[in-house]
Design an enzyme around this catalytic site. Structure first.
Site, PDB file in Angstrom:
ATOM      1  N   HIS A  20       0.837  -1.193   0.000  1.00 10.22           N
ATOM      2  CA  HIS A  20       0.000   0.000   0.000  1.00 10.22           C
ATOM      3  C   HIS A  20       0.875   1.246   0.000  1.00 10.22           C
ATOM      4  O   HIS A  20       1.876   1.310   0.703  1.00 10.22           O
ATOM      5  CB  HIS A  20      -0.875   0.044   1.249  1.00 10.22           C
ATOM      6  N   TYR A 117      -6.567  -8.408  11.686  1.00 15.28           N
ATOM      7  CA  TYR A 117      -6.089  -8.578  10.314  1.00 15.28           C
ATOM      8  C   TYR A 117      -4.597  -8.244  10.272  1.00 15.28           C
ATOM      9  O   TYR A 117      -4.200  -7.085  10.330  1.00 15.28           O
ATOM     10  CB  TYR A 117      -6.870  -7.663   9.388  1.00 15.28           C
ATOM     11  N   LYS A 160      -6.278 -13.274  11.284  1.00 12.80           N
ATOM     12  CA  LYS A 160      -6.148 -13.535   9.851  1.00 12.80           C
ATOM     13  C   LYS A 160      -4.798 -13.025   9.371  1.00 12.80           C
ATOM     14  O   LYS A 160      -4.419 -11.883   9.649  1.00 12.80           O
ATOM     15  CB  LYS A 160      -7.262 -12.839   9.070  1.00 12.80           C
ATOM     16  N   LYS A 162      -2.583 -12.026   6.150  1.00 15.50           N
ATOM     17  CA  LYS A 162      -2.510 -11.733   4.725  1.00 15.50           C
ATOM     18  C   LYS A 162      -1.238 -12.347   4.182  1.00 15.50           C
ATOM     19  O   LYS A 162      -0.129 -11.960   4.539  1.00 15.50           O
ATOM     20  CB  LYS A 162      -2.505 -10.220   4.489  1.00 15.50           C
ATOM     21  N   ASP A 190      -4.767 -15.758   3.756  1.00 13.21           N
ATOM     22  CA  ASP A 190      -5.239 -15.288   2.452  1.00 13.21           C
ATOM     23  C   ASP A 190      -4.048 -15.010   1.545  1.00 13.21           C
ATOM     24  O   ASP A 190      -3.476 -13.922   1.579  1.00 13.21           O
ATOM     25  CB  ASP A 190      -6.071 -14.016   2.644  1.00 13.21           C
ATOM     26  N   ASN A 192      -4.125 -14.572  -1.650  1.00 13.52           N
ATOM     27  CA  ASN A 192      -4.509 -13.803  -2.832  1.00 13.52           C
ATOM     28  C   ASN A 192      -4.144 -14.484  -4.144  1.00 13.52           C
ATOM     29  O   ASN A 192      -3.664 -13.843  -5.083  1.00 13.52           O
ATOM     30  CB  ASN A 192      -3.902 -12.399  -2.803  1.00 13.52           C
ATOM     31  N   ASN A 241     -13.167 -14.026  -1.985  1.00 14.20           N
ATOM     32  CA  ASN A 241     -13.748 -12.724  -2.293  1.00 14.20           C
ATOM     33  C   ASN A 241     -13.202 -12.219  -3.628  1.00 14.20           C
ATOM     34  O   ASN A 241     -13.491 -11.110  -4.031  1.00 14.20           O
ATOM     35  CB  ASN A 241     -13.419 -11.698  -1.206  1.00 14.20           C
ATOM     36  N   HIS A 292     -15.503  -9.541   3.701  1.00 15.67           N
ATOM     37  CA  HIS A 292     -14.247  -9.032   3.178  1.00 15.67           C
ATOM     38  C   HIS A 292     -14.021  -7.599   3.647  1.00 15.67           C
ATOM     39  O   HIS A 292     -14.963  -6.876   3.962  1.00 15.67           O
ATOM     40  CB  HIS A 292     -14.301  -9.079   1.641  1.00 15.67           C
ATOM     41  N   ASN A 294     -11.474  -3.993   2.851  1.00 16.21           N
ATOM     42  CA  ASN A 294     -10.441  -3.232   2.171  1.00 16.21           C
ATOM     43  C   ASN A 294     -10.097  -2.071   3.096  1.00 16.21           C
ATOM     44  O   ASN A 294     -10.771  -1.854   4.102  1.00 16.21           O
ATOM     45  CB  ASN A 294     -10.968  -2.724   0.829  1.00 16.21           C
ATOM     46  N   HIS A 321      -9.858  -3.555   8.168  1.00 13.84           N
ATOM     47  CA  HIS A 321      -8.598  -2.805   8.192  1.00 13.84           C
ATOM     48  C   HIS A 321      -8.639  -1.659   9.203  1.00 13.84           C
ATOM     49  O   HIS A 321      -7.639  -0.949   9.360  1.00 13.84           O
ATOM     50  CB  HIS A 321      -8.309  -2.187   6.809  1.00 13.84           C
TER      51      HIS A 321
END
Length: 402
Positions: A20, A117, A160, A162, A190, A192, A241, A292, A294, A321
């Protein structure tokens, strides 16, 4: 209808796309009736979303706010409609002195649970202003320290990770250390879509035969067909998702036995109303439902809480988040306690816009270079790393990677 893009600070969180940027965009939507009643919503900050909302203005202004389904059909844009639907639900709740969940049929829970998260990340450039975990997190050991901050501050009981950042073996080692440190916490990962089917089969079998409490793999492989191939070989729950994000994609996923859990999102499943329809369809097919997340601010946090409170099929802790965000556009940010948020009982979404902060963040959007979270350019910018090639102009997020 007002469409107000804003720029907010963002920690350099890493995922399979890169990292990010530290300044990201969101959009606040505000609808006002002729007699001055107001409803608000929040959505993505992409130019495409902003343009779609601006194009919708002529359909929204002058409409009866109770007649939302014709608007949805005319727009044919789930993300733009999702923001407008949420703003109208907030509006109607305020106008009728009812909390948003009652506009959705009533709440089935008083508190909504969220997962902590966890992200691998680069160090924040301004650590003194970070909301949480300003340090670099690039190893399993560092991730345990990050998790402690989430558990200590918000009481999160589900964690969770990432993934899709480090090689799968290192991310599995991260899960092992998290399980050792937090033995009662359900885990999830996750990647991705960065794992091949063969890699995902090997990992799923190892997790199935281990003592780890991993609830599901979220989007471990890069297509719906790959998910079906994985499910043919190993009985382990799979959530998505990425590959089931519209109603037309549910039947093919069910026919292929490709997923077990659909992660809802009011931003692009047709708003708060659409999420309730998704919940009903998932129940009909005996699919699990989660939520989900963001990068988002307080208006979305409130909407997520209200819609989750009204979804009877939702049985997994929702993602968020919000603990990472150092900026906000609401006067009183929602707070986590024991990993839960109490569902607001005030009219509408139950949050008020901080007009000074909204104006400040709107001005920053126009004054500084701001990229929306969902663009590859925003994820790949600024952070150069020899292993992942993040920050290289020729870097491609090719999947599967492992």
């Amino acid at each position: 209808m007002e469409v107000v893009p804003v720029a907010h600070r963002e920690p350099p969180l890493r995922n399979s796309w890169g990292a990010h940027t530290e300044l990201a965009a969101r959009t606040v939507v505000r609808v006002t009736t002729a007699d001055g009643e107001v409803g608000v919503a929040e959505t993505y900050g992409d130019d495409a979303v902003i343009d779609a909302l601006e194009r919708a203005r002529g359909l929204v202004e002058g409409m009866n706010p109770y007649e939302r389904r014709p608007l949805e059909l005319r727009l044919q844009d789930p993300m733009a409609y999702g923001a407008i639907d949420t703003a109208i639900v907030d509006l109607l709740g305020r106008a009728t002195d009812q909390p948003a969940y009652n506009l959705l049929g009533g709440k089935v829970r008083d508190r909504v649970e969220f997962s902590g998260y966890l992200f691998y990340k680069y160090a924040d450039s301004e650590p003194e202003s970070a909301a949480i975990a300003p340090e670099e997190v690039g190893s399993a050991e560092a991730m345990v320290e990050e998790a402690h901050q989430f558990v200590d501050r918000g009481g999160f009981r589900v964690l969770k990770l990432k993934g899709g950042v480090l090689p799968p073996e290192e991310e599995l080692r991260t899960l092992d250390l998290l399980a050792e440190e937090f033995p009662d916490a359900p885990l999830r990962i996750d990647p991705n879509g960065t794992w091949s089917v063969e890699t995902a089969i090997r990992i799923a079998r190892r997790l199935r035969d281990s003592d780890l409490h991993v609830e599901f793999l979220e989007d471990p492989v890069p297509t719906m067909h790959a998910h079906a191939r994985l499910k043919e070989q190993v009985d382990f729950p799979v959530a998505t998702n990425m590959y089931v994000t519209e109603f037309d994609e549910i039947a093919p996923a069910v026919a292929a036995d490709a997923v077990d859990v659909i992660l809802s999102d009011h931003h692009y499943w047709g708003g708060m109303s659409g999420n309730l329809r998704l919940d009903t369809v998932a129940r009909a097919f005996d699919l699990g439902v989660g939520m989900h997340s963001n990068s988002h601010l307080g208006v979305s946090m409130a909407a997520m809480t209200h819609v989750a409170a009204a979804m009877p099929t939702l049985r997994y802790a929702c993602d968020s988040h919000y603990p990472w965000m150092a900026d906000d556009v609401v006067v009183d940010p929602l707070e986590f306690e024991d990993g839960h948020i109490e569902v607001p009982d005030d009219p509408g979404l139950g949050v008020e816009i901080d007009e000074a902060e909204l104006e400040r963040m709107h001005e920053r959007y126009h004054e500084e270079e701001t990229l929306a979270y969902s663009s590859v350019e925003s994820m790949a910018a600024e952070y150069a790393d020899a292993e992942t090639a993040v920050g290289r102009s020729d870097w491609l997020p090719n999947k599967p990677r492992w």
